[in-house]
Design a protein around this motif. Structure first.
Motif, PDB file in Angstrom:
ATOM      1  N   CYS A   1     -61.025   7.809 -30.783  1.00 54.93           N
ATOM      2  CA  CYS A   1     -59.648   7.609 -30.330  1.00 54.93           C
ATOM      3  C   CYS A   1     -59.090   6.285 -30.832  1.00 54.93           C
ATOM      4  CB  CYS A   1     -59.575   7.632 -28.802  1.00 54.93           C
ATOM      5  SG  CYS A   1     -59.878   9.274 -28.117  1.00 54.93           S
TER       6      CYS A   1
ATOM      7  N   THR B   1     -55.187  12.046 -24.494  1.00 56.70           N
ATOM      8  CA  THR B   1     -54.793  10.681 -24.156  1.00 56.70           C
ATOM      9  C   THR B   1     -55.485  10.258 -22.869  1.00 56.70           C
ATOM     10  OG1 THR B   1     -52.864  11.362 -22.861  1.00 56.70           O
ATOM     11  CG2 THR B   1     -52.498  10.932 -25.205  1.00 56.70           C
TER      12      THR B   1
ATOM     13  N   SER C   1     -55.426   5.115 -24.862  1.00 58.86           N
ATOM     14  CA  SER C   1     -56.207   5.644 -25.976  1.00 58.86           C
ATOM     15  C   SER C   1     -55.682   7.022 -26.312  1.00 58.86           C
ATOM     16  CB  SER C   1     -57.687   5.743 -25.610  1.00 58.86           C
ATOM     17  OG  SER C   1     -58.247   4.479 -25.443  1.00 58.86           O
TER      18      SER C   1
ATOM     19  N   CYS D   1     -61.366   8.434 -23.216  1.00 57.49           N
ATOM     20  CA  CYS D   1     -60.845   9.216 -24.343  1.00 57.49           C
ATOM     21  C   CYS D   1     -61.946   9.638 -25.306  1.00 57.49           C
ATOM     22  CB  CYS D   1     -59.791   8.399 -25.084  1.00 57.49           C
ATOM     23  SG  CYS D   1     -58.931   9.319 -26.373  1.00 57.49           S
TER      24      CYS D   1
ATOM     25  N   LYS E   1     -60.779   3.607 -23.470  1.00 57.89           N
ATOM     26  CA  LYS E   1     -61.593   4.180 -24.546  1.00 57.89           C
ATOM     27  C   LYS E   1     -62.731   5.019 -23.999  1.00 57.89           C
ATOM     28  CE  LYS E   1     -62.596   1.704 -28.159  1.00 57.89           C
ATOM     29  NZ  LYS E   1     -63.005   0.570 -29.021  1.00 57.89           N
TER      30      LYS E   1
ATOM     31  N   TRP F   1     -56.202   3.237 -30.072  1.00 59.15           N
ATOM     32  CA  TRP F   1     -55.860   2.583 -28.812  1.00 59.15           C
ATOM     33  C   TRP F   1     -54.853   1.474 -29.029  1.00 59.15           C
ATOM     34  CZ3 TRP F   1     -56.885  -2.521 -29.229  1.00 59.15           C
ATOM     35  CH2 TRP F   1     -57.810  -2.898 -30.192  1.00 59.15           C
TER      36      TRP F   1
END
Length: 130
Positions: free
Chosen positions: A73, A49, A42, A69, A66, A75
Motif C-alpha cells: 500500500c 484503504t 494507506s 492495509c 499500513k 500512504w
C-alpha cells in the motif's frame, strides 16, 4: 463512529453497484491513541484503504494505517487536518488521487477527486481532532 461505519458501508455498496465487481477492503475503525493529532491513510490500486487518526506521532499513525492495509500500500500522513483518497477505475488503469492537509472533510474529498479525474469516487477519508 457508527455514522462513519454506516457511510463507509453505503459508499462501498454504491461503488459495487457502479463498478459491478467485488472490491476488497472496507475502511476500518481506527483505534486512536489519546492526545495526538497525527493521521495517516494507506491505499492500494485495487481500492483498499485504511486510516488511523489522533495518534501521538507521525510514525505511530503511519504504522497503524499500513498494518491495516498491507505491505503493498501507498500512504500519506497529515497533522491536525483531513485527508482523502479517490479512485477512478478504468478498463486498463486505475487512477488514484490523494489529498492531505485540508481543513475539512469536504475540501479533502474535492481535492482527491480532482486529482483522480472526472468520474472518480472517494473511497476513504479521515480527519484528526484539532
Amino acid at each position: 463512529m457508527k455514522l462513519r461505519q454506516f457511510l463507509a458501508a453505503f459508499a462501498i455498496v454504491g461503488a459495487l453497484a457502479t463498478v459491478g465487481t467485488a472490491l476488497p477492503g472496507v475502511t476500518p475503525t481506527a483505534e486512536a491513541a489519546p492526545g495526538g493529532y497525527w493521521g495517516a491513510i494507506s491505499w492500494n490500486y485495487e481500492g483498499r484503504t485504511s486510516y488511523a487518526v489522533n495518534y501521538g506521532s507521525e510514525r505511530a499513525a503511519l504504522h497503524a494505517a499500513k498494518r491495516r492495509c498491507g505491505s503493498r500500500c501507498g500512504w500519506f500522513t497529515f497533522y491536525r487536518s483531513c485527508g482523502a483518497v479517490a479512485y477512478k477505475f478504468g478498463a486498463y488503469r486505475t487512477r488514484v488521487g490523494t489529498a492531505r492537509g485540508y481543513p475539512t472533510r469536504a475540501s479533502a474529498q474535492r481535492a482527491a477527486k480532482r486529482k483522480a479525474g472526472p468520474g472518480s469516487h472517494v473511497r476513504g477519508w479521515a480527519c484528526t481532532s484539532r
